[in-house]
Design an enzyme around this catalytic site. Structure first.
Site, short mmCIF file in Angstrom:
data_model
loop_
_atom_site.label_atom_id
_atom_site.label_comp_id
_atom_site.label_asym_id
_atom_site.label_seq_id
_atom_site.Cartn_x
_atom_site.Cartn_y
_atom_site.Cartn_z
N HIS A 54 0.83 -1.22 0.00
CA HIS A 54 0.00 0.00 0.00
C HIS A 54 0.86 1.26 0.00
CE1 HIS A 54 -3.89 -2.09 0.93
NE2 HIS A 54 -3.08 -2.97 1.46
N ASN A 127 -10.22 -2.97 2.59
CA ASN A 127 -9.94 -2.90 1.15
C ASN A 127 -11.23 -2.61 0.40
OD1 ASN A 127 -7.18 -3.33 1.11
ND2 ASN A 127 -7.33 -5.54 0.82
#
Ligand code: HEM
Length: 482
Positions: A54, A127
């Site tokens: 990420h 997510n």
């Protein structure tokens, strides 16, 4: 001193920022150029490690407004009274690529929300997909390695990803989502967010309820086809969010929860703590509970977004974990990453600091005291140990004790191979509700990467698709031949 006078980092006014002190106009420089050296030395230290996953993302501030009280199931303060507003910071991200990668990679998107509640920060680190590729945390480094660049060539290599997936059919459900038209959101505003994991609420009677978060975009789902993504602006998703907020077009999401009682969990035919599975919506309907809105951009990307530290273990009274093995792994991983990436006192930085009093006996460490004197972080109190004799020093509050969490009666401690389980039905169900065009995009997207793999990997992937739905396998096989 006004804002328009240039100073050193210690605040002294600077007379000349363009010319170092030299012996004559041609140089060399002298030893008293400490100001030049301060600039060069600080420049050498501008970078911190990027997030190991990420790494590429963007963040903004906003508000969560509760529209339905959850007091029957949780004592969490921010979920009690309808109309209650809680400040949030949200960071969206891609997963596998580094900071130098592309906003429109085919990749899950991170959806991390920090709720600044008056009982401390609660982080929902999710997510844009309701499931994940794995269900044992020990596989996370292996899986992520397979998504990253080839260790020899330093170039992305889809053969690695499919080699892993061919050996790990548990991933099929999430692979089907990733390779579908949902695999590349058109912007961060046009995607949903999910906790994916099962978490728990607990109420004042000490009853525990399992739950999942769903944040449904109010902007509508929009996605890019592979050929559109190939020509999209690499910074397009980040610019889209910043520009929308700057022009007052505040993106928002409708927050919903699915709730399951402990008895329902015991009776369920599937494992409600398996991160590769969704809970059927007809049995566990989505309950609308709030609105999440983003309405303020950061002032400084590095100070705020880059140094933001989200942790699935940041719970508040009334919210806790579950037996989900992946979640258990994540409960330890994130703070460890923050100490390495940002530093041991990362929770004192403004973006991470709780907006309620913070009283504990941890002391010192690099950059201690970032929180201003008189601020929320009371690290300056006299006592630095507990227990102590002081009436005015922090003490545990037994009223927020979490109820005991049940485990299966007579459970044995072992490593459990879950290979017998059904990895295919939910992936097949998802395939079967796709339109013809979506099925074809799925097959074409898979063939793009799988076509580069050797015959053994192709055969094992086709066997997985076949078990999900014969038409799924037939379409991928045809796309491979095309
Ligand atoms: C065992 C499995 C996992 C491990 C060990 C793991 C580990 C990590 C680590 C080390 C980071 C970087 C943290 C930082 O430097 O600030 C991270 C970021 C992140 N992870 Fe995970 N992760 C796992 C699974 C998941 C799952 C299943 C989800 C979603 C449901 C998820 C969502 C995120 C998000 C959104 C971020 C970025 C947070 C931000 O914006 O700063 N991770 N993960």
């Amino acid at each position: 001193m006004t804002k328009t006078i240039l100073t050193t980092s210690a605040g002294a006014p600077v007379a000349d920022d363009n010319n170092s002190i030299s012996v004559g106009p041609r140089g060399p420089l002298t030893y008293d150029n400490h100001y030049t050296f301060e600039k060069l030395a600080h420049f050498n230290r501008e970078r911190i490690p990027e997030r190991v996953v990420h790494a590429r993302g963007t963040g903004a501030y906003g508000t969560f407004t509760l529209t339905k009280s959850l007091k029957d199931v949780t004592i969490a303060d921010f979920l009690q009274n309808e109309g209650k507003r809680t400040d949030v910071f949200i960071r969206f991200s891609t997963v596998g690529g580094g900071q130098d990668s592309h906003d429109f990679a085919r990749d899950p998107r991170g959806f991390a929300v920090k709720f600044y509640t008056k009982q401390g920060n609660y982080d929902m680190v999710g997510n844009n997909t309701p499931v994940f590729f794995l269900r044992d945390p020990s596989k996370f480094p292996d899986f992520i390695h397979s998504q990253k660049k080839n260790p020899r060539t330093n170039v992305p290599d889809p053969r690695m990803a499919y080699e892993f997936w061919a050996n790990y059919p548990q991933a099929l459900h999430q692979v089907t989502i990733l390779m579908s038209d949902r695999g590349i959101p058109a912007s961060y505003r046009n995607m949903n967010g999910y906790s994916s994991h099962t978490y728990s609420f607990w109420n004042e009677k000490g009853e525990r309820f399992w739950f999942k978060w769903h944040f449904k975009t109010n902007q509508g789902i929009k996605t890019l086809r592979a050929e559109e993504a190939a020509v999209a602006d690499p910074f397009g998703a980040q610019m889209d969010l910043v520009e929308a907020i700057d022009r007052g077009d505040f993106p928002s999401w409708t927050a919903k929860v699915q709730i399951m009682t402990e008895q329902q969990a015991r009776d369920a035919e599937f494992n409600p703590f398996d991160l590769t599975k969704v809970w059927p919506h007809d049995e566990f309907p989505l309950i609308e509970v709030g609105q999440l809105e983003l309405n303020r951009n950061v002032d400084n990307y590095f100070a705020e977004t880059e140094q933001a530290a989200f942790a699935p273990s940041n719970f508040v009274p009334g919210i806790s974990s579950s037996p989900d093995k992946m979640l258990q792994g994540r409960l330890l991983a994130y703070q460890d990453a923050h100490r390495y990436r940002v530093g041991v006192n990362y929770n004192q930085l403004p973006v991470n600091a709780a907006k309620c009093p913070v009283n504990h006996y941890q002391r010192d460490g690099a950059m201690a005291g970032l929180s201003p004197a008189g601020g929320n972080h009371h690290q300056t109190s006299e006592a630095n140990y507990f227990p102590n004799d002081r009436d005015n020093a922090p003490k545990p509050d037994t009223s927020v004790a979490e109820p005991a969490m049940p485990i299966e009666a007579g459970a044995w401690l072992d490593r459990f191979d879950t290979g017998e389980d059904d990895h295919y039905t939910q992936a097949g169900n998802l395939f079967r509700i796709m339109t013809d065009d979506q099925k074809q995009q799925l097959a074409d997207n898979i063939a793009g990467g799988l076509g580069q793999c050797d015959a053994s990997v192709q055969q094992r992937m086709l066997a997985q698709f076949e078990k999900a739905d014969p038409d799924y396998a037939a379409r991928v096989a045809a796309a491979l031949m095309a």
